[in-house]
Write a protein that holds these residues in place. Structure first.
Motif, mmCIF file in Angstrom:
data_model
loop_
_atom_site.group_PDB
_atom_site.id
_atom_site.type_symbol
_atom_site.label_atom_id
_atom_site.label_comp_id
_atom_site.label_asym_id
_atom_site.label_seq_id
_atom_site.Cartn_x
_atom_site.Cartn_y
_atom_site.Cartn_z
ATOM 1 N N LEU A 22 0.804 -1.223 0.000
ATOM 2 C CA LEU A 22 0.000 0.000 0.000
ATOM 3 C C LEU A 22 0.838 1.274 0.000
ATOM 4 N N ASP A 23 2.109 1.173 0.422
ATOM 5 C CA ASP A 23 2.985 2.349 0.406
ATOM 6 C C ASP A 23 3.882 2.379 -0.826
ATOM 7 N N GLY A 24 3.600 1.467 -1.774
ATOM 8 C CA GLY A 24 4.309 1.518 -3.047
ATOM 9 C C GLY A 24 5.388 0.485 -3.250
ATOM 10 N N VAL A 25 5.711 -0.293 -2.220
ATOM 11 C CA VAL A 25 6.758 -1.303 -2.388
ATOM 12 C C VAL A 25 6.543 -2.421 -1.378
ATOM 13 N N ALA A 26 6.838 -3.646 -1.799
ATOM 14 C CA ALA A 26 6.768 -4.802 -0.908
ATOM 15 C C ALA A 26 8.124 -4.962 -0.230
ATOM 16 N N ASP A 27 8.212 -4.468 1.007
ATOM 17 C CA ASP A 27 9.485 -4.481 1.721
ATOM 18 C C ASP A 27 9.355 -5.059 3.124
ATOM 19 N N GLY A 28 8.210 -5.694 3.405
ATOM 20 C CA GLY A 28 8.011 -6.276 4.718
ATOM 21 C C GLY A 28 7.646 -5.268 5.791
ATOM 22 N N GLN A 29 7.302 -4.050 5.380
ATOM 23 C CA GLN A 29 6.997 -2.987 6.327
ATOM 24 C C GLN A 29 5.713 -2.281 5.885
ATOM 25 N N VAL A 30 4.783 -2.070 6.811
ATOM 26 C CA VAL A 30 3.508 -1.425 6.501
ATOM 27 C C VAL A 30 3.567 0.017 6.975
ATOM 28 N N ASN A 31 3.661 0.942 6.040
ATOM 29 C CA ASN A 31 3.717 2.361 6.392
ATOM 30 C C ASN A 31 2.346 3.025 6.397
#
Length: 577
Positions: A293-302
């Motif tokens: 949802l924040d534009g990238v799949a990085d294991g972190q939900v912003n």
């Protein structure tokens, strides 16, 4: 369907307020210029050992004064290289209680560096206070790289008016008031007078900072003592602490419904209600639905607001009734968890404390501690002696267990005692523990003072949604212009003050000083993960993260979003939007 369909998300409310203000056309509000405070000027220590004899401080007894050579000071197993400084220890307002017969005083220490930057920091400590921890000023993030003493501040620490980190001081009416707010009011002028004697001048700029109950102390100071402080830093603030503590007892009651084992006393073992593997499963499903949802799949939900509308506990987590192997949870577990995340309500359906958010950090060990361990230990005693009036008799409390107290706590009748007064308890817990008018900080604003607040999105005890809603109300009260003097920074994945899958190492004190003294308003704060090589390694970081991951912590309600290109481990690849 959102897990909280009946609640307007605070981030959405913030956007609505901003749109309303922006849509006023020719009546659009213009920002009034606020005073710009001058920068602090450095000075050199003039006196130390003779301070006790040269100062006449009201109701104050200096117990020791010594010059400490530069060298390491260890706090919580972290060694910090401290500069040469004067260490003063003392006690204020020593007395014997007419109620419980115990001896009380406001214990303190103040460390004043030889090479002083002209600033004073009141280090507000956490928990139940009750001990004078070293006044280093490590007040933001996990294992801060630059505590205030190292930066050149004179730093004060205190026990807030009682000498043990247990709740029994709540039997004494004055000790309650000191813990709530009066110790800060008593200590502040004393510390400034002591600094004047040590350097030949009072501090040019004064700050107060802390996390948890220390964040509450800071929030209360912003309201009650705004004329004394130029900068306020409040981390994971428990400014609704009595409500949060009673909500903890309510959580225990909910988890007890689905606990599958008991302890040696035959009482529910809350850790059996939802296992670490099951929380890890839920967290993984939150990542699966919300990571991108924040534009990238990085294991972190912003984007926490979008996540609450996207993730659905009922449909996104597998349901099962068989063996509990961490691959699914039962319908009963889902029902209890949905209730807990929505927040406690009374028999009329009225909310008693703000609910919280689904975030990957709910798999953190600190989150589990606050849900399962704290209610029967910390919160039962705090509610019994501090947050209800009259307090529970000591013999009655010791005749039962903390878990039994939690399970017996009545969210109708006992909850109401938070607002009660009696003789000699003439001020209610809600009155003495909370900021008197948290949405009107006009005194702070009009002085040119500034306030920064941070909160972990996965805090297991103090609701980050409660803090976000406070920021919304503050902004509305100040005509959509609260960001001119107060800013909130949410920390994705972070538990209570630190921990969890988060970039939880940051320094907010230096940006606060730059804002107060130079007018540099912070739109974001740099934060790093504590991977291999960090001063204190965070063992809960996902293996897929770089040990040096960095992110911007954005001013609420903005969110760190990926720019579309660049290293996903670097803060430079993200912008606050």
């Amino acid at each position: 369907m959102s897990p909280h369909p009946s609640r307007i998300h605070p981030l959405a409310l913030a956007a609505a307020v901003a749109a309303l203000v922006a849509g006023c056309g020719t009546t659009t509000l213009h920002r009034a210029a606020l005073p710009q405070l001058a920068a602090a000027q450095p000075a050199t220590l003039l006196a130390c050992a003779n301070l006790a004899g040269s100062l006449a401080l009201a109701d104050t007894r200096i117990t020791s004064s010594e010059l400490v050579a530069a060298g390491p000071i260890t706090v919580q197993n972290v060694a910090t290289q401290a500069p040469a400084h004067c260490l003063i220890k003392g006690r204020m307002k020593e007395r014997t209680s007419p109620v419980d017969g115990a001896s009380y005083a406001i214990g303190f220490e103040i460390r004043m560096p030889v090479a002083w930057n002209g600033r004073f920091l009141h280090q507000a400590n956490g928990g139940l206070d009750g001990s004078v921890v070293p006044a280093l000023g490590a007040v933001s993030g996990a294992a801060p790289v630059a505590p205030a003493l190292v930066q050149g501040f004179a730093v004060l620490s205190s026990d807030a008016g009682h000498g043990a980190p247990t709740p029994f001081f709540g039997l004494d009416p004055q000790a309650r008031l000191d813990y709530g707010y009066q110790a800060v009011g008593t200590l502040t002028p004393m510390a400034k007078d002591l600094i004047r004697g040590a350097y030949g001048k009072a501090p040019d700029r004064s700050y107060i900072a802390g996390c948890s109950n220390g964040g509450r102390h800071a929030m209360v100071a912003a309201s009650r003592y705004a004329e004394h402080y130029d900068g306020v830093l409040a981390g994971n603030p428990g400014f609704s602490l009595p409500k949060a503590a009673t909500a903890q007892l309510w959580k225990a009651q909910q988890y007890a419904k689905i606990s599958t084992t008991t302890d040696a006393a035959g009482q529910p073992d809350l850790t059996s209600a939802v296992t670490p593997a099951e929380f890890k499963l839920i967290a993984s499903k939150v990542v699966g639905k919300c990571d991108i949802l924040d534009g990238v799949a990085d294991g972190q939900v912003n984007d926490v607001a979008a996540c609450q509308a996207t993730f659905n506990l009922q449909t996104d987590v597998p349901t099962c009734s068989g063996a509990r192997d961490g691959s699914c949870i039962s319908s009963a577990q889902k029902s209890v968890l949905a209730s807990i995340f929505a927040g406690p309500k009374n028999s009329k359906g009225e909310p008693l404390y703000t609910g919280t958010w689904f975030d990957p950090g709910i798999a953190g060990s600190n989150f589990a501690f606050w849900h399962f361990g704290a209610p029967a230990t910390r919160d039962a005693g705090a509610a019994a002696f501090l947050f209800t009036t009259p307090p529970t008799p000591l013999t009655a409390f010791k005749a039962t267990t903390g878990m039994q107290y939690a399970l017996n706590f009545n969210m109708e009748t006992d909850y109401a005692k938070m607002f009660a007064t009696t003789a000699p308890y003439t001020e209610s817990a809600w009155s003495y523990m909370t900021p008197p008018n948290p949405t009107d900080l006009s005194t702070l604003k009009n002085r040119g003072a500034k306030m920064m607040v941070f909160h972990g999105v996965a805090d297991g005890v103090f609701s980050p949604a409660d803090t976000a809603q406070w920021m919304d109300r503050l902004n509305a009260h100040h005509q959509g212009q609260a960001d001119a003097f107060a800013r909130l920074f949410l920390v994705p994945g972070m538990n209570h003050c630190s921990g969890g899958p988060a970039t939880d190492q940051f320094d907010m004190l230096a940006p606060l000083v730059a804002w107060v003294e130079q007018g540099k308003a912070p739109d974001s704060v740099a934060a790093n993960a504590r991977g291999a090589g960090a001063k204190v390694v965070n063992n809960e970081l996902p293996a897929s993260w770089s040990a040096n991951r960095s992110r911007p912590l954005c001013m609420y309600p903005k969110v760190a979003r990926y720019n579309g290109t660049g290293d996903v481990e670097s803060a430079s690849s993200f912008s606050c939007k």
